[in-house]
Write a protein that holds these residues in place. Structure first.
Motif, PDB file in Angstrom:
ATOM      1  N   GLU A  96      -6.600  -2.036   4.223  1.00  0.00           N
ATOM      2  CA  GLU A  96      -5.220  -2.513   4.301  1.00  0.00           C
ATOM      3  C   GLU A  96      -5.159  -3.640   5.335  1.00  0.00           C
ATOM      4  OE1 GLU A  96      -2.052   0.592   4.292  1.00  0.00           O
ATOM      5  OE2 GLU A  96      -3.777   1.944   4.477  1.00  0.00           O
ATOM      6  N   HIS A 121      -4.920   6.158  -5.993  1.00  0.00           N
ATOM      7  CA  HIS A 121      -5.982   7.096  -5.601  1.00  0.00           C
ATOM      8  C   HIS A 121      -6.013   8.301  -6.552  1.00  0.00           C
ATOM      9  CE1 HIS A 121      -8.658   6.581  -2.243  1.00  0.00           C
ATOM     10  NE2 HIS A 121      -7.741   5.943  -1.544  1.00  0.00           N
ATOM     11  N   ARG A 122      -4.850   8.838  -6.840  1.00  0.00           N
ATOM     12  CA  ARG A 122      -4.788  10.023  -7.702  1.00  0.00           C
ATOM     13  C   ARG A 122      -5.286   9.703  -9.116  1.00  0.00           C
ATOM     14  NH1 ARG A 122      -0.173  11.384  -6.410  1.00  0.00           N
ATOM     15  NH2 ARG A 122       1.135  10.594  -8.090  1.00  0.00           N
ATOM     16  N   ARG A 181      -9.090   9.114  -9.217  1.00  0.00           N
ATOM     17  CA  ARG A 181      -9.837  10.368  -9.130  1.00  0.00           C
ATOM     18  C   ARG A 181      -9.833  11.088 -10.469  1.00  0.00           C
ATOM     19  NH1 ARG A 181      -7.308  12.129  -5.095  1.00  0.00           N
ATOM     20  NH2 ARG A 181      -5.881  13.574  -6.141  1.00  0.00           N
ATOM     21  N   LEU A 196      -0.578   2.768  -3.334  1.00  0.00           N
ATOM     22  CA  LEU A 196      -1.922   3.284  -3.086  1.00  0.00           C
ATOM     23  C   LEU A 196      -2.082   4.783  -3.363  1.00  0.00           C
ATOM     24  CD1 LEU A 196      -4.799   2.828  -2.247  1.00  0.00           C
ATOM     25  CD2 LEU A 196      -4.083   2.819   0.152  1.00  0.00           C
ATOM     26  N   PRO A 197      -1.150   5.659  -2.964  1.00  0.00           N
ATOM     27  CA  PRO A 197      -1.342   7.087  -3.266  1.00  0.00           C
ATOM     28  C   PRO A 197      -1.493   7.370  -4.758  1.00  0.00           C
ATOM     29  CG  PRO A 197       0.360   6.808  -1.606  1.00  0.00           C
ATOM     30  CD  PRO A 197       0.046   5.434  -2.121  1.00  0.00           C
ATOM     31  N   LEU A 198      -0.668   6.713  -5.577  1.00  0.00           N
ATOM     32  CA  LEU A 198      -0.754   6.913  -7.029  1.00  0.00           C
ATOM     33  C   LEU A 198      -2.065   6.361  -7.576  1.00  0.00           C
ATOM     34  CD1 LEU A 198       0.512   7.815  -9.685  1.00  0.00           C
ATOM     35  CD2 LEU A 198       1.712   5.606  -9.776  1.00  0.00           C
ATOM     36  N   ALA A 224       0.796  -1.234   0.000  1.00  0.00           N
ATOM     37  CA  ALA A 224       0.000   0.000   0.000  1.00  0.00           C
ATOM     38  C   ALA A 224       0.828   1.284   0.000  1.00  0.00           C
ATOM     39  CB  ALA A 224      -0.974  -0.017   1.185  1.00  0.00           C
ATOM     40  N   PRO A 225       1.861   1.439   0.837  1.00  0.00           N
ATOM     41  CA  PRO A 225       2.595   2.721   0.841  1.00  0.00           C
ATOM     42  C   PRO A 225       3.256   3.045  -0.488  1.00  0.00           C
ATOM     43  CG  PRO A 225       3.130   1.410   2.789  1.00  0.00           C
ATOM     44  CD  PRO A 225       2.376   0.509   1.859  1.00  0.00           C
TER      45      PRO A 225
END
Length: 317
Positions: A133, A117-118, A121, A113-115, A109-110
């Motif tokens: 998670e 999500h972006r 969206r 996951l941020p990419l 996830a680290p």
């Protein structure tokens, strides 16, 4: 008492259309069925409900009985609810809008996951990701009990689920940036085995690492465990040992300011497929397909960034 109704929505539809038209023959034509089929279905419905619904007039069609007049309203309402339920099901199956529950293996996830999500969206603004998670075993439970439609994980952790592979990842070593061994170029497990192995305290991952050493014919070194990928990186930077990784971070700097170095490995070592797992008998929804497309793009971007980062690190080393 039984849950079995004994009659079908088709029978109710035949009854309602015949009552509205007042003629079974014309109703059968509208329903694209034979007259005998419609007539028999209505008679079965009358027996199952225990009341007469229609009066049959020779050569003059049909009319509602008092009981039929009361029940035709209920039948229309029930057919309307069934139609609404079907429309909602179609919307859930064919629309990318709405909530999608997705599991993420905690160590992945680290990095990803941020990419995800972006990109989700940007591509599907109405798609709401609800992320869970969890450990590998918990993710499989989430799939089995319907809490998640998809789980992002590695193939060797996917159990009996149906796995959609997205990318093959080679294993690499992580060493402290000032460790002289990291400057020697590609390494073997045998060269690393003289120092402790820093690993995530996840039973399935530890078993995978044990098999990796066994396959290479190298004795497993002393293992230092942690539950966090970032703590693992920090311990390696502090000289606690080396780590084996499939994911690559964009930065060599740890949260406490230490630095790590990624080192390529050589030898008979297994790759890992990163992808999405789901239950074998579950049809993927449109939201699931949209997410899988986003995940594939994020994985491709991550792999490209990792190659650039590795090249820069080699040049700097």
């Amino acid at each position: 008492m039984t849950d079995r109704l004994g009659f079908s929505l088709t029978q109710l539809r035949y009854f309602v259309v015949s009552a509205e038209i007042g003629n079974i023959s014309e109703a059968a034509e509208k329903l694209c069925a034979s007259q005998s089929t419609v007539s028999s279905a209505i008679m079965r419905l009358e027996r199952q409900l225990g009341v007469q619904l229609l009066l049959r007039h020779h050569a003059r069609g049909v009319s509602l009985t008092p009981s039929g007049r009361h029940l035709v309203r209920e039948a229309r309402a029930l057919l309307g609810q069934a139609s609404s339920l079907k429309a909602q099901g179609d919307a859930l199956a064919g629309d990318t809008a709405g909530q999608l529950d997705v599991g993420f293996f905690l160590p992945i996830a680290p990095f990803l996951l941020p990419l995800v999500h972006r990109m989700a969206r940007e591509r599907h603004g109405a798609l709401k990701l609800n992320i869970h998670e969890a450990s590998a075993d918990r993710l499989l439970e989430f799939l089995q009990d319907g809490r998640c439609e998809l789980a992002v994980t590695y193939d060797f952790l996917s159990g009996e689920s149906r796995f959609h592979p997205l990318v093959e990842l080679p294993v690499h070593a992580l060493l402290a940036d000032d460790d002289p061994l990291g400057l020697a170029g590609p390494l073997t497990l045998d060269e690393l085995a003289g120092r402790p192995l820093v690993a995530l305290n996840v039973p399935t991952v530890l078993r995978h690492v044990e098999r990796m050493f066994s396959r290479a014919g190298v004795r497993l070194p002393r293992v230092v465990t942690t539950t966090s990928p970032e703590t693992l990186r920090g311990l390696v930077a502090a000289g606690a040992g080396f780590a084996l990784m499939y994911q690559r971070a964009r930065t060599a700097t740890t949260l406490d300011g230490g630095r790590v170095r990624e080192v390529e490995l050589v030898g008979d070592l297994p790759t890992a497929s990163l992808g999405a797992a789901m239950m074998p008998d579950l049809a993927m929804s449109s939201r699931g397909r949209a997410f899988l497309d986003v995940l594939g793009s994020a994985v491709a971007v991550g792999a490209r960034r990792a190659r650039i980062s590795t090249g820069q690190q080699i040049a700097a080393g």
